[in-house]
Design a protein around this motif. Structure first.
Motif, PDB file in Angstrom:
ATOM      1  N   LEU A   1       0.858  -1.180   0.000  1.00 26.15           N
ATOM      2  CA  LEU A   1       0.000   0.000   0.000  1.00 26.15           C
ATOM      3  C   LEU A   1       0.897   1.234   0.000  1.00 26.15           C
ATOM      4  O   LEU A   1       0.666   2.181  -0.743  1.00 26.15           O
ATOM      5  CB  LEU A   1      -0.912  -0.003   1.225  1.00 26.15           C
ATOM      6  N   VAL A   2       1.922   1.182   0.826  1.00 27.15           N
ATOM      7  CA  VAL A   2       2.977   2.202   0.864  1.00 27.15           C
ATOM      8  C   VAL A   2       4.276   1.494   1.215  1.00 27.15           C
ATOM      9  O   VAL A   2       4.303   0.653   2.120  1.00 27.15           O
ATOM     10  CB  VAL A   2       2.705   3.281   1.935  1.00 27.15           C
ATOM     11  N   SER A   3       5.344   1.797   0.516  1.00 29.45           N
ATOM     12  CA  SER A   3       6.658   1.293   0.917  1.00 29.45           C
ATOM     13  C   SER A   3       7.676   2.413   0.786  1.00 29.45           C
ATOM     14  O   SER A   3       7.507   3.334  -0.021  1.00 29.45           O
ATOM     15  CB  SER A   3       7.078   0.086   0.083  1.00 29.45           C
ATOM     16  N   VAL A   4       8.724   2.321   1.593  1.00 23.00           N
ATOM     17  CA  VAL A   4       9.793   3.323   1.578  1.00 23.00           C
ATOM     18  C   VAL A   4      11.136   2.611   1.585  1.00 23.00           C
ATOM     19  O   VAL A   4      11.393   1.763   2.446  1.00 23.00           O
ATOM     20  CB  VAL A   4       9.721   4.265   2.799  1.00 23.00           C
ATOM     21  N   ALA A   5      11.981   2.941   0.615  1.00 24.49           N
ATOM     22  CA  ALA A   5      13.381   2.518   0.616  1.00 24.49           C
ATOM     23  C   ALA A   5      14.199   3.737   0.988  1.00 24.49           C
ATOM     24  O   ALA A   5      14.100   4.787   0.340  1.00 24.49           O
ATOM     25  CB  ALA A   5      13.787   1.990  -0.753  1.00 24.49           C
ATOM     26  N   CYS A   6      15.013   3.608   2.025  1.00 25.18           N
ATOM     27  CA  CYS A   6      15.686   4.772   2.594  1.00 25.18           C
ATOM     28  C   CYS A   6      17.163   4.480   2.834  1.00 25.18           C
ATOM     29  O   CYS A   6      17.512   3.436   3.396  1.00 25.18           O
ATOM     30  CB  CYS A   6      15.000   5.143   3.916  1.00 25.18           C
ATOM     31  N   VAL A   7      18.018   5.407   2.411  1.00 25.43           N
ATOM     32  CA  VAL A   7      19.449   5.354   2.708  1.00 25.43           C
ATOM     33  C   VAL A   7      19.827   6.694   3.331  1.00 25.43           C
ATOM     34  O   VAL A   7      19.724   7.735   2.677  1.00 25.43           O
ATOM     35  CB  VAL A   7      20.293   5.112   1.441  1.00 25.43           C
ATOM     36  N   ILE A   8      20.226   6.657   4.598  1.00 25.18           N
ATOM     37  CA  ILE A   8      20.549   7.879   5.333  1.00 25.18           C
ATOM     38  C   ILE A   8      21.933   7.732   5.962  1.00 25.18           C
ATOM     39  O   ILE A   8      22.240   6.713   6.591  1.00 25.18           O
ATOM     40  CB  ILE A   8      19.533   8.153   6.460  1.00 25.18           C
ATOM     41  N   ALA A   9      22.767   8.752   5.805  1.00 23.61           N
ATOM     42  CA  ALA A   9      24.069   8.791   6.481  1.00 23.61           C
ATOM     43  C   ALA A   9      24.139  10.062   7.311  1.00 23.61           C
ATOM     44  O   ALA A   9      23.861  11.160   6.808  1.00 23.61           O
ATOM     45  CB  ALA A   9      25.205   8.749   5.464  1.00 23.61           C
ATOM     46  N   MET A  10      24.496   9.911   8.581  1.00 24.37           N
ATOM     47  CA  MET A  10      24.598  11.049   9.477  1.00 24.37           C
ATOM     48  C   MET A  10      26.034  11.549   9.531  1.00 24.37           C
ATOM     49  O   MET A  10      26.997  10.770   9.474  1.00 24.37           O
ATOM     50  CB  MET A  10      24.141  10.652  10.876  1.00 24.37           C
ATOM     51  N   GLU A  11      26.205  12.866   9.647  1.00 18.03           N
ATOM     52  CA  GLU A  11      27.522  13.495   9.778  1.00 18.03           C
ATOM     53  C   GLU A  11      27.454  14.573  10.853  1.00 18.03           C
ATOM     54  O   GLU A  11      26.787  15.584  10.679  1.00 18.03           O
ATOM     55  CB  GLU A  11      27.962  14.115   8.441  1.00 18.03           C
TER      56      GLU A  11
END
Length: 326
Positions: free
Chosen positions: A238-248
């Motif tokens: 119904l809803v999907s999220v692919a996420c790539v996050i890098a913190m600095e």
């Protein structure tokens, strides 16, 4: 099922030559054969490409090249995929069943067609199946349908998971033509929005064969694939999220997101990423990101719930990816 001719391609150029109007390439066939049984797809000929040397996963220019005939199971199980591109492995494992993943191929998965109720029912109007007949989902049963990128001709959604992760990873599709020439198509540009021609699912030209998917150099960071569906197994998003996050240093240094279940293609909005990068994570920031993503969202009645649901899912994913999850 309509009768058809069957042949085996011995080379990519041979497959491309046979990929004429009225013919279909077949590898795993997990989507095509279903459509043929329902006589939604009625090819005159099937060209089997399973003998082509399009398997294997290999290093290339810092990234990975995944052959078009690599099964979904093999891709998700590959140690390099699991280590460097975990969002892709998770997306693949969120789709279908292990029996289908054992048979489905990388190239075929990209080319799967919508699961719209009206597309699958030959007694109902569908511009994707028969251009000019209308879209039964507009004003009809449309709970699973698009809230972004739709048109007056079609509000169907792309059903896959793998391509959503590939869009977040900024992968490319390698294709070969009849003359042996090759070109690279960004995954984000591979699938088409419906516009006035919803019968065209992607930008492949006549005689082109997908030979591989190419992943860029690993980017690290926290990688998440979250899929909201009606049941935990064998259900489309119904809803999907692919996420790539890098913190600095406490701020978001890199962000790449793609969404499934919302549009005719895996949805990527660079405005969301531009808003996030360089800022400290907060619920206020995540709300603004959702505002950007959903600025032009339009429900069709039964799928109106997707708009607030997408907001909640996006915020939850961003909280987890940035370490703000509670």
């Amino acid at each position: 099922m309509k009768g058809f001719d069957y042949s085996r391609a011995e080379a990519v150029t041979h497959a491309a030559e046979q990929a004429r109007e009225g013919a279909r390439l077949i590898a795993g066939g997990t989507n095509l054969l279903d459509l043929m049984k329902l006589e939604i797809e009625r090819p005159d000929a099937l060209v089997d490409i399973n003998r082509l040397e399009l398997g294997g996963i290999e290093r290339t220019e810092g990234g990975l090249r995944i052959g078009a005939l690599v099964s979904n199971s093999a891709c998700a199980a590959d140690e390099r995929i699991r280590r460097d591109y975990p969002v892709l492995a998770r997306a693949i494992l969120a789709g279908a069943t292990f029996q289908l993943r054992n048979k489905a191929t990388t190239g075929g998965n990209l080319c799967q067609r919508t699961r719209c109720y009206y597309f699958y029912n030959r007694d109902q109007p569908c511009n994707k199946r028969e251009p000019g007949t209308g879209c039964g989902a507009i004003g009809g049963v449309n709970r699973i349908h698009a809230i972004l990128g739709a048109s007056e001709a079609c509000i169907a959604t792309y059903p896959g998971d793998m391509a959503v992760a590939l869009a977040a990873l900024d992968a490319s599709v390698e294709v070969s033509g009849r003359d042996g020439s090759a070109r690279m198509i960004p995954v984000r540009a591979f699938h088409r929005l419906p516009g006035d021609h919803p019968e065209c699912d992607n930008v492949l030209e006549a005689g082109e064969v997908i030979t591989a998917v190419v992943l860029p150099e690993p980017v690290g960071g926290t990688q998440i694939y979250r899929k909201v569906r009606d049941r935990s197994s064998y259900a489309f998003a119904l809803v999907s999220v692919a996420c790539v996050i890098a913190m600095e240093e406490g701020r978001i240094g890199r962000a790449s997101l793609a969404f499934g279940g919302l549009a005719h293609k895996p949805w990527h909005d660079p405005g969301v990423e531009e808003l996030l990068v360089g800022n400290e994570p907060s619920d206020a920031l995540f709300d603004k990101a959702a505002d950007v993503l959903l600025a032009e969202a339009k429900g069709q009645g039964a799928n109106d719930f997707k708009i607030p649901m997408t907001r909640r899912v996006l915020k939850g994913v961003l909280r987890e990816a940035t370490g703000r999850a509670v």
